[in-house]
Write an enzyme that holds these catalytic residues in place. Structure first.
Site, short mmCIF file in Angstrom:
data_model
loop_
_atom_site.label_atom_id
_atom_site.label_comp_id
_atom_site.label_asym_id
_atom_site.label_seq_id
_atom_site.Cartn_x
_atom_site.Cartn_y
_atom_site.Cartn_z
N ARG A 132 9.83 13.30 8.75
CA ARG A 132 9.95 13.29 7.47
C ARG A 132 10.61 14.54 6.74
O ARG A 132 9.85 15.46 6.32
CB ARG A 132 8.64 13.20 6.97
CG ARG A 132 7.71 12.04 7.39
CD ARG A 132 8.09 10.66 7.05
NE ARG A 132 7.49 9.60 7.79
CZ ARG A 132 6.34 8.92 6.99
NH1 ARG A 132 5.80 9.40 6.02
NH2 ARG A 132 5.68 8.00 7.94
N PRO A 147 0.69 -1.20 0.05
CA PRO A 147 -0.08 -0.06 0.06
C PRO A 147 0.95 1.13 0.05
O PRO A 147 1.75 1.30 0.84
CB PRO A 147 -0.88 -0.12 1.32
CG PRO A 147 0.30 -0.99 2.40
CD PRO A 147 0.80 -1.91 1.16
N HIS A 174 8.42 0.50 7.30
CA HIS A 174 7.78 1.56 6.97
C HIS A 174 8.76 2.27 5.68
O HIS A 174 8.78 3.53 5.68
CB HIS A 174 7.51 2.47 7.73
CG HIS A 174 5.94 3.18 7.38
ND1 HIS A 174 4.84 2.87 7.88
CD2 HIS A 174 5.56 4.24 6.66
CE1 HIS A 174 3.72 3.81 7.68
NE2 HIS A 174 4.40 4.52 6.64
#
Length: 391
Positions: A146, A30, A236
């Site tokens: 991030r 995904p 991740h």
């Protein structure tokens, strides 16, 4: 291994206790915002997965509504089977749905259980059995640091100029019966009690439960004890905990730990770091049942839409077949840990097999012999030096 009949290689495998057959052990992970890379977005990815005969995991933050994705997937599956007369016919190549549980309104709960219950009901009703498993991502109590994307002003400007901004999530656009969420964001209170509860709820809606984000043997054991159907080893994409292990580094320890549990039916999948066919072979040999691929699929999507995704999956499957031939395996079931060695292990074995140090009898004389020869060389050097000075 050589001199084995590898003229015919079976790349297919089964997952979820044999209930799903795949053309190869390469599935689609995904990832959000596919329309930032191609106008067809998740529709193209779902259609390509159906054409190849593998799993597509529809993301929680998909940029296209779920019913539209389901239609694209189902139509392509019917084309593959030769039946184009009934677009609503149940697809033979199923889908997974990935989700992030919301923060709970009740402080006694780890997730918003009322919202989760309504979501599972919506998935069951909308997909008519096409969505066979829910993948709950558990490694995001926060969004990590991030710095290269969401916290990077230049990245935000660039993506806005190039594609009009990051696509808005709308996978659940038509899920009108979902309860209102007062506090947006992922739950940092989610725990194993919530996973046990979700397992039962998924069972009530004829869906399997897969936990994504496992990176330790200890958590793999807890997942098995919670009764989940499968786990996905994932970091991740390296975007959450900086400096963590690579996924392939923990597959073996997780597989060994699960094998010692009472719930040996729980399967292990790997998501992250898969770039070549040899990577697929390594993961399966170490104990995984299949792998999920993200970035290579996005590259294919950006380059050629649906056809690009199909090509990316075909490349991985063909490379997987080639490596299987080169190591002497005819099918996925033959792969085992004997086919994988640690870096430098083969050279080390050759050296230790041929050195006299390995022989106990030789070892006891090795050090004294070296010392004698060293002293003799030293004495010889001294004598030669003295002789030259006298001359």
């Amino acid at each position: 291994r050589i001199l084995r009949d590898v003229s015919s290689i079976d790349t297919s495998t089964t997952i979820l206790q044999g209930s799903i057959k795949l053309s190869s052990p390469v599935c689609v992970a995904p990832f959000a915002g596919c329309r930032a890379l191609h106008p067809d977005g998740e529709n193209a990815v779902a259609s390509a997965a159906a054409r190849v005969g593998t799993i597509y995991t529809v993301p929680n933050w998909a940029s296209i509504p779920l019913p539209t994705i389901l239609e694209s997937h189902c139509c392509q599956t019917n084309k593959k089977s030769g039946d184009t007369s009934n677009p609503s016919k149940q697809a033979t190549s199923p889908l997974f749905f990935q989700l992030y549980p919301h923060k709970p309104p009740n402080p006694q709960e780890g997730i918003h259980r009322e919202h989760m219950k309504a979501l599972l009901e919506y998935l069951e009703a909308t997909s008519s059995g096409k969505i066979v498993a829910v993948v709950v991502t558990c490694d995001t109590p926060n969004n990590g640091n991030r710095e290269k994307t969401y916290k990077n002003a230049k990245w935000l400007v660039d993506i806005n100029e190039e594609v009009g901004g990051f696509p808005m999530p709308c996978a659940l656009k038509y899920a009108n019966k979902l309860p209102q969420v007062n506090e947006e964001g992922h739950s940092a209170k989610m725990n194993w009690d919530d996973i046990i509860w979700m397992k039962q709820e998924c069972k009530n809606h004829q869906m399997k439960l897969i936990v994504k984000g496992i990176m330790t043997a200890e958590d793999a054991v807890l997942a098995a004890k919670a009764g989940v159907d499968a786990i996905i080893i994932s970091n991740h994409g390296g975007r959450q905990l900086d400096g963590t292990c690579g996924t392939v580094e923990v597959v073996e320890e997780c597989a060994r730990a699960v094998n010692d549990c009472t719930n040996k039916m729980m399967e292990i999948y790997v998501d992250g770091g898969i770039r070549r066919g040899k990577d697929v072979v390594k993961c399966l040999a170490l104990g995984a049942k299949c792998v999920f691929v993200g970035r290579p699929i996005l590259w294919g999507l950006a380059a050629g839409g649906e056809a690009g995704v199909v090509r990316a999956l075909e490349i991985l499957r063909n490379e997987f077949r080639e490596v299987m031939q080169l190591i002497g395996c005819q099918s996925c079931t033959e792969l085992s840990i004997e086919y994988v060695g640690k870096e430098g292990e083969c050279i080390h074995k050759r050296i230790t097999k041929t050195t006299p140090m390995q022989n106990n009898h030789s070892t006891q004389w090795f050090v004294p012999t070296v010392c004698v020869f060293s002293l003799a060389a030293f004495a010889f050097g001294r004598s030669m030096g003295s002789s030259s000075r006298r001359n």
